[in-house]
Design a protein around this motif. Structure first.
Motif, PDB file in Angstrom:
ATOM      1  N   VAL A 191       7.561 -33.808 -29.420  1.00  0.00           N
ATOM      2  CA  VAL A 191       6.214 -32.937 -29.135  1.00  0.00           C
ATOM      3  C   VAL A 191       5.575 -33.138 -27.967  1.00  0.00           C
ATOM      4  CG1 VAL A 191       4.105 -32.299 -30.725  1.00  0.00           C
ATOM      5  CG2 VAL A 191       5.974 -33.385 -31.633  1.00  0.00           C
ATOM      6  N   GLU A 192       5.799 -31.964 -27.159  1.00  0.00           N
ATOM      7  CA  GLU A 192       5.084 -32.246 -25.809  1.00  0.00           C
ATOM      8  C   GLU A 192       3.374 -32.060 -25.757  1.00  0.00           C
ATOM      9  OE1 GLU A 192       7.493 -29.201 -24.311  1.00  0.00           O
ATOM     10  OE2 GLU A 192       9.104 -30.508 -23.650  1.00  0.00           O
ATOM     11  N   LYS A 193       3.202 -31.119 -26.610  1.00  0.00           N
ATOM     12  CA  LYS A 193       1.589 -30.878 -26.552  1.00  0.00           C
ATOM     13  C   LYS A 193       1.021 -30.122 -27.937  1.00  0.00           C
ATOM     14  CE  LYS A 193      -2.380 -29.335 -23.819  1.00  0.00           C
ATOM     15  NZ  LYS A 193      -2.881 -28.933 -22.689  1.00  0.00           N
ATOM     16  N   LEU A 194      -0.039 -30.647 -28.196  1.00  0.00           N
ATOM     17  CA  LEU A 194      -0.771 -29.939 -29.306  1.00  0.00           C
ATOM     18  C   LEU A 194      -2.314 -29.687 -28.911  1.00  0.00           C
ATOM     19  CD1 LEU A 194      -0.046 -32.891 -31.904  1.00  0.00           C
ATOM     20  CD2 LEU A 194       0.995 -30.597 -32.000  1.00  0.00           C
TER      21      LEU A 194
ATOM     22  N   MET B  27      -4.173 -25.036 -35.336  1.00  0.00           N
ATOM     23  CA  MET B  27      -3.240 -26.079 -34.521  1.00  0.00           C
ATOM     24  C   MET B  27      -2.167 -25.051 -33.984  1.00  0.00           C
ATOM     25  SD  MET B  27      -3.004 -29.145 -33.691  1.00  0.00           S
ATOM     26  CE  MET B  27      -4.201 -29.858 -35.301  1.00  0.00           C
ATOM     27  N   ALA B  28      -1.847 -25.586 -32.602  1.00  0.00           N
ATOM     28  CA  ALA B  28      -0.739 -24.991 -32.011  1.00  0.00           C
ATOM     29  C   ALA B  28       0.206 -26.384 -31.495  1.00  0.00           C
ATOM     30  CB  ALA B  28      -1.108 -24.203 -30.871  1.00  0.00           C
ATOM     31  N   ALA B  29       1.560 -26.390 -31.817  1.00  0.00           N
ATOM     32  CA  ALA B  29       2.608 -27.202 -31.206  1.00  0.00           C
ATOM     33  C   ALA B  29       3.460 -26.640 -30.269  1.00  0.00           C
ATOM     34  CB  ALA B  29       3.336 -28.107 -32.337  1.00  0.00           C
ATOM     35  N   LYS B  30       3.793 -27.229 -29.075  1.00  0.00           N
ATOM     36  CA  LYS B  30       4.862 -26.964 -28.312  1.00  0.00           C
ATOM     37  C   LYS B  30       5.751 -28.166 -28.453  1.00  0.00           C
ATOM     38  CE  LYS B  30       5.574 -26.942 -23.702  1.00  0.00           C
ATOM     39  NZ  LYS B  30       5.145 -26.980 -22.240  1.00  0.00           N
ATOM     40  N   VAL B  31       7.039 -27.973 -28.796  1.00  0.00           N
ATOM     41  CA  VAL B  31       8.086 -28.803 -29.066  1.00  0.00           C
ATOM     42  C   VAL B  31       9.374 -28.488 -28.056  1.00  0.00           C
ATOM     43  CG1 VAL B  31       7.332 -29.473 -31.398  1.00  0.00           C
ATOM     44  CG2 VAL B  31       9.494 -28.047 -30.852  1.00  0.00           C
ATOM     45  N   HIS B  32      10.054 -29.706 -27.624  1.00  0.00           N
ATOM     46  CA  HIS B  32      11.461 -29.646 -27.246  1.00  0.00           C
ATOM     47  C   HIS B  32      12.468 -30.220 -28.256  1.00  0.00           C
ATOM     48  CE1 HIS B  32      14.818 -30.681 -24.663  1.00  0.00           C
ATOM     49  NE2 HIS B  32      14.464 -29.569 -24.184  1.00  0.00           N
ATOM     50  N   VAL B  33      13.391 -29.508 -28.516  1.00  0.00           N
ATOM     51  CA  VAL B  33      14.422 -29.885 -29.204  1.00  0.00           C
ATOM     52  C   VAL B  33      15.975 -29.966 -28.889  1.00  0.00           C
ATOM     53  CG1 VAL B  33      15.645 -29.332 -31.697  1.00  0.00           C
ATOM     54  CG2 VAL B  33      13.087 -28.766 -31.491  1.00  0.00           C
ATOM     55  N   ASN B  34      16.413 -31.050 -28.914  1.00  0.00           N
ATOM     56  CA  ASN B  34      17.626 -31.411 -28.284  1.00  0.00           C
ATOM     57  C   ASN B  34      18.538 -31.467 -29.789  1.00  0.00           C
ATOM     58  OD1 ASN B  34      20.192 -32.395 -27.679  1.00  0.00           O
ATOM     59  ND2 ASN B  34      19.026 -33.792 -25.972  1.00  0.00           N
ATOM     60  N   ARG B  35      19.562 -30.312 -30.029  1.00  0.00           N
ATOM     61  CA  ARG B  35      20.207 -30.296 -31.223  1.00  0.00           C
ATOM     62  C   ARG B  35      21.359 -31.367 -31.130  1.00  0.00           C
ATOM     63  NH1 ARG B  35      20.978 -24.988 -34.460  1.00  0.00           N
ATOM     64  NH2 ARG B  35      21.604 -26.420 -36.180  1.00  0.00           N
ATOM     65  N   ALA B  36      21.673 -31.753 -30.007  1.00  0.00           N
ATOM     66  CA  ALA B  36      22.784 -32.506 -29.768  1.00  0.00           C
ATOM     67  C   ALA B  36      22.560 -33.919 -30.154  1.00  0.00           C
ATOM     68  CB  ALA B  36      23.226 -32.651 -28.462  1.00  0.00           C
ATOM     69  N   ASN B  37      21.414 -34.379 -29.795  1.00  0.00           N
ATOM     70  CA  ASN B  37      21.165 -35.853 -30.495  1.00  0.00           C
ATOM     71  C   ASN B  37      19.936 -35.723 -31.493  1.00  0.00           C
ATOM     72  OD1 ASN B  37      18.761 -35.434 -29.015  1.00  0.00           O
ATOM     73  ND2 ASN B  37      19.188 -36.899 -27.245  1.00  0.00           N
ATOM     74  N   GLY B  38      19.504 -34.770 -31.965  1.00  0.00           N
ATOM     75  CA  GLY B  38      18.595 -34.510 -32.802  1.00  0.00           C
ATOM     76  C   GLY B  38      17.159 -34.908 -32.484  1.00  0.00           C
ATOM     77  N   LYS B  39      17.040 -35.093 -31.343  1.00  0.00           N
ATOM     78  CA  LYS B  39      15.662 -35.531 -30.774  1.00  0.00           C
ATOM     79  C   LYS B  39      14.660 -34.372 -30.520  1.00  0.00           C
ATOM     80  CE  LYS B  39      13.162 -38.655 -28.011  1.00  0.00           C
ATOM     81  NZ  LYS B  39      12.583 -40.018 -28.518  1.00  0.00           N
ATOM     82  N   VAL B  40      13.511 -34.578 -31.445  1.00  0.00           N
ATOM     83  CA  VAL B  40      12.328 -33.684 -31.134  1.00  0.00           C
ATOM     84  C   VAL B  40      11.465 -34.272 -30.364  1.00  0.00           C
ATOM     85  CG1 VAL B  40      10.634 -32.427 -32.285  1.00  0.00           C
ATOM     86  CG2 VAL B  40      12.879 -32.378 -33.418  1.00  0.00           C
TER      87      VAL B  40
END
Lengths: 155, 726
Positions: free
Chosen positions: B611-614, B596-609
């Motif tokens: 998951v863009e694509k798997l 499995m591979a995962a591409k994520v975007h993390v916004n540390r300011a608001n803590g939002k992750v």
């Protein structure tokens, strides 16, 4: 107290003796034996019970039947043509095999029909936003998005 | 009822007539059959699996149930292939006591491995026997005969199967030496045959247990206590009896329910009854904020599960050592539709329609609870909302049965509320995995130690009535059922990698919440821990995560799976705050492979992750239905992303507080990842289940991607904003 209420459902008038405070969901499922709308939460949070009320997708689990006497109510059965042919959205869900257990399917199809009525060519983001209320535990979301796009081409 | 093989079956008129469902595809209990004595259905006999009907049609029997995983279609494909018979001529009768074989539970991704393979061999054996009978009858060599679409032909002869058999059924044992066509011909098997039930669903036809309607059926609701241990102190029965539209109140010890003619009346009645009952002794649950340390403080049963080489002493002397502790909270099955059942009691016979995963085990356990002979209880499994393990299905069925016994002669439909389901379903247990590992001078793993803390992973109905919820409310004590299936705890705890020194210790506790099987059991936590740790070790060794995994893999199937994933994500352009993570596992270290591979975007300011694509590459041996397999894997990826990002059963000092979709949120459309699945089909290998294969590697890949995106190691689930801000 029970009353004789007139409802317009799936293109036909029905007279039903029921308390007008009864949520529409139970009237559709139990009095009219329509299986499309499902009980999911009873809290308008999951979309399993959605029906079209004058073309708008709305949850029916808390909607008193007495408030929709003047509306056109449509369920999955009402989307099917007189010849038994499926609505393009229904057809697209079958084509894309966009279901696992299928419990959420009613809400997904109803939401998608309403979306395509007002937006003939929705983007991914528009589809996702419109279907945000519809919970799916099995995770068929990507297939549903595909089905909506397939249906958009056929409409 | 036509031409049934089960001559001993008689119908009780009221039941079969009342069952008014007549769907073309899903004949839910068209011949629901209830008369004892029941023949023990012998799994060695062909006719336990297969019945020849008229006009070339064939009915297949399976003890498994369609749960949305597409097993009905897979089983049809098996039979169609071996009998070279169009799918339209094949119907499948699923789990029903006395009618289908007892195949235990529909669980653990085992239906393809067991039931589908039994049907395949039974159909192949049937084919050979039918050809032999026809050959004898027509005095032709069997090799000159042909079976196709329910007809046997040869020279100028032609007859339907039932004509060849002269109305009898096939008498004979399943022959494991008969060659199966599924491995070579593959006209039906291996093809993406669409499921027929999806059209039934979009048409709004009857399909679910929730859709069952019987003439005169009453609607029931139960009033559950405020906590696991509360008992009724008093009931204002006089006032309850006066409530309009009450057909009957049923009370047995601390079990209380109401019956009404209309469903909404039952709902309103239950709400009113709730205010007229008082309860005592709420349970004292631990502080959720301290759950991890609380679980470690519990008494445990310890056992060495695996010990090769000398892990502890190598670790003790190693200079390149890492350790980390991983935590997974209690998770809910959270089916879309809360549990539901219909029960009917008359003349000391009990019929139950349930979306349970095991008709026979439920029958045996309910019979014990209700002190009835086993063969007076019949359970027919009917599809429900996707369960992903042991949820409230058995419990609601038992409660419906208790109510039905108090009101004989009418069908009783009990529908749980969302609140009932969330408070009372048995959850997937919280777990802790503590890992230590060391590297040698070449940057390869020298030693690995895993300590896994867990409650049991299955408290399915096992003949002890305490496995059924109503036992909580009844005074009779049946003895503690034990913590259930322990093996789930250390499933996949030993890495599927080449490690010379390895030790796995289990520490079994009995936690504060009701628990049972949840999709993939302990594998989810163990692989989240192992695959996160593999990335940490790779980093320490200065190696790429793909390379590091491949350096520790020997199984060519595992290697191919990982290598097929690599080009999909290699060279992927990542933006700021995006990260790419990978993971791999072989489920149970013995069945399906998944990289499995995962591409994520993390916004540390608001803590939002996000998951863009798997991307997944899956190999489950011989593929029976590639689209069905894909659907299962995709669904697992999205469900796992939901577990990883959002899910955790919350509780207060007395009981569960995750009561609905607001307090137990799951991933919704705006946040579900795009998913891409590639299948490796290995016809020569046995087919294995893959329904659980993608759960664990998905979460692990997401956790690794989050680290790549923002440098925070995820050691605790779900991935909350607090973790990311820390």
């Amino acid at each position: 107290m029970k009353n004789n209420l007139k409802l317009h459902i799936n293109g036909r008038d029905h007279e039903i003796n029921v308390d007008p405070g009864t949520p529409l969901l139970y009237v559709l499922r139990n009095e009219l034996k329509l299986n499309g709308p499902k009980f999911g939460c009873g809290l308008q949070q999951c979309g399993a019970c959605m029906v079209l009320i004058d073309g708008e997708a709305r949850p029916s689990c808390r909607m008193p039947v007495g408030t929709v006497l003047k509306s056109k109510i449509t369920t999955l059965k009402g989307l099917i043509g007189n010849d038994g042919a499926l609505h393009p959205v229904q057809k697209a869900f079958v084509k894309e095999q966009a279901a696992q257990c299928g419990y959420c399917l009613n809400g997904m199809v109803i939401s998608s029909v309403a979306l395509l009525e007002k937006n003939k060519n929705p983007s991914d983001i528009e589809i996702r936003q419109e279907l945000a209320i519809n919970i799916c535990r099995c995770g068929v979301h990507s297939r549903v998005i595909k089905a909506v796009k397939t249906a958009a081409q056929d409409l | 009822m036509e031409n049934t093989r089960r001559q001993f079956i008689k119908k009780i008129g009221s039941v079969s007539i009342a069952f008014a469902i007549a769907e073309p595809v899903y004949v839910i209990g068209q011949y629901f059959s209830v008369e004892a004595p029941e023949n023990k259905l012998n799994k060695e006999e062909i006719n336990s699996w297969l019945e020849v009907l008229e006009n070339g049609r064939v009915r297949i029997f399976t003890g498994k149930l369609e749960l949305g995983q597409g097993i009905r279609t897979a089983i049809m494909q098996m039979a169609a292939e071996e009998l070279d018979t169009s799918l339209d001529l094949i119907e499948v009768h699923m789990a029903e006591t006395g009618v289908t074989p007892d195949e235990g539970f529909t669980a653990a991704s085992r239906s393809i491995e067991t039931s589908a393979m039994s049907v395949r061999q039974a159909a192949a054996s049937a084919r050979e026997i039918i050809l032999k009978i026809a050959a004898k009858k027509w005095e032709l060599p069997a090799s000159e005969l042909n079976l196709k679409d329910g007809r046997v032909t040869g020279q100028n002869k032609e007859a339907y199967l039932h004509e060849i058999l002269e109305g009898k059924q096939i008498d004979g044992a399943v022959d494991s030496s008969v060659a199966v066509k599924g491995k070579t011909v593959r006209k039906y098997v291996g093809q993406p045959i669409p499921r027929k039930d999806i059209e039934t669903m979009v048409r709004g036809d009857q399909i679910f247990v929730q859709d069952l309607r019987f003439p005169g059926m009453l609607h029931a609701r139960v009033v559950h206590p405020p906590s696991y241990t509360s008992k009724i102190v008093s009931v204002n029965a006089a006032e309850i009896e006066e409530l309009p539209s009450l057909v009957k109140m049923v009370r047995k010890d601390s079990f209380i329910g109401v019956l009404a003619e209309k469903e909404y009346e039952a709902i309103s009645l239950a709400q009113q009854v709730k205010s007229l009952v008082s309860w005592d002794a709420p349970s004292a649950l631990p502080d959720q904020n301290e759950l991890k340390s609380y679980l470690k403080s519990l008494p445990v049963e310890e056992k060495v599960q695996e010990n090769r080489g000398n892990a502890e002493s190598v670790l003790a002397t190693s200079e390149h050592k890492l350790e980390a502790s991983f935590f997974k909270p209690y998770l809910m099955h959270a089916a879309n539709g809360p549990s539901c059942a219909v029960a009917f009691f008359e003349n000391d016979m009990l019929q139950i329609w349930s979306h349970c995963q095991g008709a026979y085990p439920l029958r045996r356990t309910i019979a014990k609870l209700m002190e009835m002979p086993e063969d007076s209880v019949n359970v027919k499994a009917v599809p429900g909302s996707g369960c992903f393990g042991h949820n409230g299905a058995n419990d609601v069925a038992t409660e419906a049965a208790l109510l039905a016994r108090e009101y004989p002669g009418r069908h009783i439909r009990l529908q749980w509320s969302r609140d009932d389901e969330n408070r009372w379903e048995p959850f997937g247990t919280a777990m802790i995995a503590d890992l230590q590992a060391s590297l040698n001078a070449d940057g390869k793993i020298a030693a690995w130690k895993c300590d896994v803390w867990s409650d049991g992973h299955s408290n399915r109905p096992n003949e002890n009535p305490n496995t059924l919820l109503p036992s909580f409310f009844l005074e009779k004590d049946y003895g503690h059922p034990g913590i259930g299936y322990r093996g789930g705890a250390w499933r996949n705890a030993a890495p599927y990698y080449t490690i010379p020194n390895l030790k796995v210790d289990s520490h079994m506790f009995q936690g504060p919440l009701r628990i049972s099987s949840l999709r993939s059991l302990g594998t989810y936590t163990n692989i989240f821990a192992i695959e996160s740790f593999m990335d940490e070790l790779a980093e320490k060794a200065g190696k790429d995560p793909f390379q590091f995994r491949l350096e520790h893999s020997e199984d060519p199937r595992a290697i191919e799976c990982i290598m097929k994933l690599q080009p999909k994500v290699e060279g992927l352009k990542l933006k700021n705050n995006e990260g790419l993570g990978i993971a791999f596992s072989r489920y149970k270290n013995a069945t399906s492979y998944c990289a499995m591979a995962a591409k994520v975007h993390v916004n540390r300011a608001n803590g939002k992750v996000r998951v863009e694509k798997l991307w997944a590459v899956v190999e489950a041996g011989e593929t029976i239905n590639p689209d069905g397999l894909k659907n299962q894997v995709e669904g697992g990826m999205i469900q796992s992303a939901s577990w990883a990002l959002l899910e955790e059963v919350k509780f207060g000092s007395t009981h569960i507080t995750s009561l609905d979709w607001a307090t137990y949120p799951i991933l919704r459309f705006p946040d579900t990842p795009e998913v891409e699945v590639e299948i490796i089909d290995r016809v020569e290998e046995p087919a294995v289940g893959a329904g659980e294969a993608s759960m664990a590697p998905t979460t692990a890949a997401i956790a690794n991607a989050v680290y790549k995106a923002c440098g925070v190691r995820i050691r605790s689930l779900p991935i909350t904003k607090e973790l990311l801000k820390s």
